[in-house]
Design a protein around this motif. Sequence first.
Motif, mmCIF file in Angstrom:
data_model
loop_
_atom_site.group_PDB
_atom_site.id
_atom_site.type_symbol
_atom_site.label_atom_id
_atom_site.label_comp_id
_atom_site.label_asym_id
_atom_site.label_seq_id
_atom_site.Cartn_x
_atom_site.Cartn_y
_atom_site.Cartn_z
ATOM 1 N N GLN A 18 0.863 -1.178 -0.100
ATOM 2 C CA GLN A 18 0.036 0.005 -0.124
ATOM 3 C C GLN A 18 0.836 1.284 -0.028
ATOM 4 O O GLN A 18 0.415 2.214 -0.055
ATOM 5 C CB GLN A 18 -0.887 -0.070 1.174
ATOM 6 N N ASN A 19 2.167 1.003 0.057
ATOM 7 C CA ASN A 19 3.199 2.212 -0.089
ATOM 8 C C ASN A 19 3.227 2.840 -1.202
ATOM 9 O O ASN A 19 3.490 2.539 -2.291
ATOM 10 C CB ASN A 19 4.739 1.580 0.174
ATOM 11 N N SER A 20 2.377 4.136 -1.100
ATOM 12 C CA SER A 20 2.303 4.908 -2.501
ATOM 13 C C SER A 20 3.180 5.928 -2.811
ATOM 14 O O SER A 20 2.970 7.162 -2.965
ATOM 15 C CB SER A 20 0.897 5.507 -2.332
ATOM 16 N N ASN A 21 4.421 5.386 -2.216
ATOM 17 C CA ASN A 21 5.713 6.391 -2.271
ATOM 18 C C ASN A 21 5.730 7.023 -3.843
ATOM 19 O O ASN A 21 5.632 6.329 -4.742
ATOM 20 C CB ASN A 21 6.919 5.633 -2.095
ATOM 21 N N LEU A 22 5.720 8.361 -3.605
ATOM 22 C CA LEU A 22 5.705 9.051 -5.135
ATOM 23 C C LEU A 22 6.820 8.965 -5.937
ATOM 24 O O LEU A 22 6.801 9.142 -7.155
ATOM 25 C CB LEU A 22 5.089 10.449 -5.035
ATOM 26 N N LYS A 23 7.909 8.971 -5.211
ATOM 27 C CA LYS A 23 9.245 9.185 -6.187
ATOM 28 C C LYS A 23 10.145 8.217 -6.205
ATOM 29 O O LYS A 23 11.166 8.193 -6.886
ATOM 30 C CB LYS A 23 9.919 10.562 -5.465
ATOM 31 N N THR A 24 10.249 7.130 -5.356
ATOM 32 C CA THR A 24 10.934 5.929 -5.376
ATOM 33 C C THR A 24 10.172 4.787 -4.884
ATOM 34 O O THR A 24 9.128 4.761 -4.560
ATOM 35 C CB THR A 24 12.173 6.073 -4.435
ATOM 36 N N GLN A 25 10.664 3.339 -5.405
ATOM 37 C CA GLN A 25 9.923 2.334 -5.181
ATOM 38 C C GLN A 25 10.529 1.489 -3.956
ATOM 39 O O GLN A 25 10.096 0.524 -3.418
ATOM 40 C CB GLN A 25 9.970 1.429 -6.439
ATOM 41 N N SER A 26 11.602 1.942 -3.426
ATOM 42 C CA SER A 26 12.249 1.153 -2.543
ATOM 43 C C SER A 26 11.690 1.591 -1.032
ATOM 44 O O SER A 26 10.863 2.502 -0.727
ATOM 45 C CB SER A 26 13.775 1.445 -2.551
ATOM 46 N N ASN A 27 12.520 0.871 -0.087
ATOM 47 C CA ASN A 27 12.119 1.262 1.227
ATOM 48 C C ASN A 27 12.502 2.702 1.800
ATOM 49 O O ASN A 27 13.614 3.017 1.079
ATOM 50 C CB ASN A 27 12.455 0.165 2.276
ATOM 51 N N PRO A 28 11.976 3.362 2.786
ATOM 52 C CA PRO A 28 12.782 4.518 3.400
ATOM 53 C C PRO A 28 14.169 4.276 3.506
ATOM 54 O O PRO A 28 14.466 3.272 4.065
ATOM 55 C CB PRO A 28 11.858 4.930 4.466
ATOM 56 N N GLN A 29 14.973 5.238 2.992
ATOM 57 C CA GLN A 29 16.517 5.078 3.431
ATOM 58 C C GLN A 29 16.922 5.806 4.706
ATOM 59 O O GLN A 29 16.571 7.269 4.851
ATOM 60 C CB GLN A 29 17.276 5.651 2.288
ATOM 61 N N PHE A 30 17.849 5.646 5.272
ATOM 62 C CA PHE A 30 18.067 6.296 6.555
ATOM 63 C C PHE A 30 19.490 7.211 6.325
ATOM 64 O O PHE A 30 20.266 6.543 5.541
ATOM 65 C CB PHE A 30 18.433 5.415 7.881
ATOM 66 N N VAL A 39 19.535 14.406 4.907
ATOM 67 C CA VAL A 39 19.038 13.203 4.958
ATOM 68 C C VAL A 39 18.749 12.743 3.445
ATOM 69 O O VAL A 39 18.662 13.488 2.526
ATOM 70 C CB VAL A 39 17.422 13.294 5.583
ATOM 71 N N LYS A 40 18.249 11.119 3.430
ATOM 72 C CA LYS A 40 18.158 10.633 2.241
ATOM 73 C C LYS A 40 16.371 10.895 1.725
ATOM 74 O O LYS A 40 16.292 10.584 0.412
ATOM 75 C CB LYS A 40 18.763 9.411 2.329
ATOM 76 N N ASN A 41 15.893 10.464 2.705
ATOM 77 C CA ASN A 41 14.524 10.821 2.438
ATOM 78 C C ASN A 41 13.515 11.580 3.573
ATOM 79 O O ASN A 41 14.056 11.994 4.340
ATOM 80 C CB ASN A 41 13.850 9.517 2.593
ATOM 81 N N ILE A 42 12.538 12.034 3.054
ATOM 82 C CA ILE A 42 11.635 12.811 3.993
ATOM 83 C C ILE A 42 10.432 11.960 3.906
ATOM 84 O O ILE A 42 9.724 11.369 2.949
ATOM 85 C CB ILE A 42 11.203 14.246 3.388
ATOM 86 N N LEU A 43 9.927 11.795 5.208
ATOM 87 C CA LEU A 43 8.736 10.834 5.475
ATOM 88 C C LEU A 43 7.506 11.655 6.226
ATOM 89 O O LEU A 43 7.841 12.568 6.947
ATOM 90 C CB LEU A 43 8.741 9.677 6.288
ATOM 91 N N ILE A 44 6.473 11.460 5.859
ATOM 92 C CA ILE A 44 5.465 12.264 6.610
ATOM 93 C C ILE A 44 4.263 11.232 7.274
ATOM 94 O O ILE A 44 4.277 10.026 6.685
ATOM 95 C CB ILE A 44 4.560 13.300 5.718
ATOM 96 N N ALA A 45 4.072 11.561 8.642
ATOM 97 C CA ALA A 45 3.388 10.669 9.346
ATOM 98 C C ALA A 45 2.324 11.433 10.253
ATOM 99 O O ALA A 45 2.318 12.712 10.302
ATOM 100 C CB ALA A 45 3.937 10.042 10.247
ATOM 101 N N GLY A 46 0.952 10.912 10.452
ATOM 102 C CA GLY A 46 -0.124 11.286 11.535
ATOM 103 C C GLY A 46 -1.263 11.817 10.571
ATOM 104 O O GLY A 46 -1.297 11.893 9.514
#
Length: 350
Positions: free
Chosen positions: A123-135, A269-276
């Motif tokens: 269900q991960n609708s990541n818009l710019k990459t297909q991989s998991n979030p990078q740290f 950072v390598k990625n930005i994530l949003i939550a909440g």
Amino acid sequence: MIILGIETSCDETAVALVEDGTRVLSNVIASSSDFHIKTGGIIPEAAARKQIEFIIPVLKKAVGRVSVAKIDAIAVTAGGPGLIGSMLVGVETAKTLGIAWNKPVVPVVHLLAHLYANFIESQNSNLKTQSNPQFPAMVLTVAGGHTDLILMKGHGNFEIIGQTRDDAAGETFDKTARILGLPYPGGPSIATEAARFQIANTKLQMFPRPMLKEGGFNFSFSGLKTAVARKIEQLGNKIDKSQIAAEIQEAIVDVLVQKTVKAAKHYNVKNILIAGGVAANTRLRNVLSQKSPIPVFIPPVALCTDNAAFIASYANFNYHPADINKISAIPDSQDAILYYENLKNKSKKV
Ligand code: KG4
Ligand code: ZN
């Protein structure tokens, strides 16, 4: 590992089964929010009673035909933000199941668990990459009780680098919606009303963008609430509700996006994530992904608002079962983080 997640921190009663922190086997949510619309907000006592009413049917539905033997552990929201009465329902249910089924119980702090909506598969609708979030990743956590920028260097390695000094972003949506006479919860109401305002090329600049230049990575939204109240008073019956809603949304989104991008660049950072819950806001999702030079992860709307799938996912990647007698409902998220960190360190020493 299959984890049964339980979330009852506010007005959602949610139970989910998640495999290896990423695959959702079931995700059931009952909400008493319709009930709270009548009172214009949540009455904690009423929310707790609804939790008691819903928890058994939701649990039954989520477990379904899955044999209890296949469930490896139980994860439960035992840290805030949340309402003590509501949270206790989930905590006591998890402890009872832990004893009855002889399973480990993992206490989870709701604030940090929101981040894991970004780690749930398919269900991960990541818009710019297909991989998991990078740290390292910069996480903007925007909910009813929180507006935090969290630097995530890895699983379990979280540093809060910015917070709101007063009202949270969700709280600002809720309070200004109330001033405008729009129904609870305010975020979706303002978003719907704002979508009706469609005057092309209108610059939405009616309200201040608090603390954009100063305050480091901290936020402040209480001035915005006051500015909205004053504007509505000034306009009287000349008020265009949809325009005010669009202006409120734009002011909040503008500040959130600018500060998040600034923090992300600062910490390289390598990625930005949003939550909440506020991450469900379409305007925020669009503006952040357009303006950020760094790839942005955006979870599906259904995983942004409260659910138990992210509780189970968090517990998978941060697997620290605790002594059942030491697990309690701690509504303040900072107190909860300290308490459970301490518990984890003590059990490591034994
Ligand atoms: O994460 P959440 O479901 O509960 C907390 O842990 O607080 O967030 C609830 C908040 C409420 O303030 C609600 O108004 C806001 O999220 N919210 C939204 C939207 N959907 C929910 N705010 C803006 N736009 C939305 N579409
Ligand atoms: Zn939440």
